[in-house]
Design a protein around this motif. Sequence first.
Motif, PDB file in Angstrom:
ATOM      1  N   HIS A  67     -42.984  20.196 -39.428  1.00 34.77           N
ATOM      2  CA  HIS A  67     -42.788  18.798 -39.060  1.00 34.77           C
ATOM      3  C   HIS A  67     -44.107  18.041 -38.871  1.00 34.77           C
ATOM      4  CE1 HIS A  67     -43.008  20.061 -34.724  1.00 34.77           C
ATOM      5  NE2 HIS A  67     -43.673  18.941 -34.667  1.00 34.77           N
ATOM      6  N   HIS A  92     -30.374  20.571 -36.805  1.00 35.26           N
ATOM      7  CA  HIS A  92     -31.817  20.806 -36.773  1.00 35.26           C
ATOM      8  C   HIS A  92     -32.125  21.874 -35.732  1.00 35.26           C
ATOM      9  CE1 HIS A  92     -36.004  19.170 -37.286  1.00 35.26           C
ATOM     10  NE2 HIS A  92     -36.139  19.927 -36.211  1.00 35.26           N
ATOM     11  N   VAL A  93     -32.908  22.861 -36.155  1.00 39.53           N
ATOM     12  CA  VAL A  93     -33.320  23.931 -35.235  1.00 39.53           C
ATOM     13  C   VAL A  93     -34.844  24.014 -35.251  1.00 39.53           C
ATOM     14  CG1 VAL A  93     -33.197  26.413 -34.762  1.00 39.53           C
ATOM     15  CG2 VAL A  93     -31.210  25.229 -35.715  1.00 39.53           C
ATOM     16  N   HIS A  94     -35.470  24.027 -34.091  1.00 45.82           N
ATOM     17  CA  HIS A  94     -36.921  24.193 -34.007  1.00 45.82           C
ATOM     18  C   HIS A  94     -37.202  25.691 -33.968  1.00 45.82           C
ATOM     19  CE1 HIS A  94     -36.495  20.026 -32.978  1.00 45.82           C
ATOM     20  NE2 HIS A  94     -35.880  20.330 -31.853  1.00 45.82           N
ATOM     21  N   CYS A 100     -39.519  23.780 -38.649  1.00 45.92           N
ATOM     22  CA  CYS A 100     -38.150  23.337 -38.428  1.00 45.92           C
ATOM     23  C   CYS A 100     -37.230  23.922 -39.496  1.00 45.92           C
ATOM     24  CB  CYS A 100     -38.047  21.820 -38.517  1.00 45.92           C
ATOM     25  SG  CYS A 100     -39.137  20.943 -37.392  1.00 45.92           S
TER      26      CYS A 100
HETATM   27 NI    NI Z   1     -37.998  20.712 -35.305  1.00 46.93          NI
END
Ligand code: NI
Length: 139
Positions: A67, A92-94, A100
């Motif tokens: 990101h 969305h998963v960090h 990401c």
């Molecule tokens: Ni993210």
Amino acid sequence: MKSELIRFSVAMPEDLLSEFDKLVARRGNAKNRSEVVRDLVRDAIMESEIEDPLTTVMGTLTIIYNHHANELTDKLHDIQHEYFGNIISTTHVHIDAHTCLEVIIMKGEHEIVQLISDRILGTKGVTHGKLTITTTNED
Ligand code: NI
């Protein structure tokens, strides 16, 4: 509505049948030869149908990106707004401090879903991605 089951016999080489039985075993106790054959036939029919660019499909695009990459988050956001009619949901998963994962679920004609996917995958900074196409046979 369920249609009637029709029995038919299939001839195949012994070694192919042996490999097929291993596949049936891997799919677990809930599946027998007939059920796995039906699954494979449905898969083949679906594969054939989605070759048509006008078939309505569901697409699941999974992407990985950093990101911090130059304006990437904005660019991905812009594309998704442009096709708001086709994009049903985004998760969305960090993954870590920089990376990401996003899963973008789409519905539409195969050619549009493919186009959206190509635009997202072609955005600089997207490091990995894969589109999975499926259909419910309902147009
Ligand atoms: Ni993210």
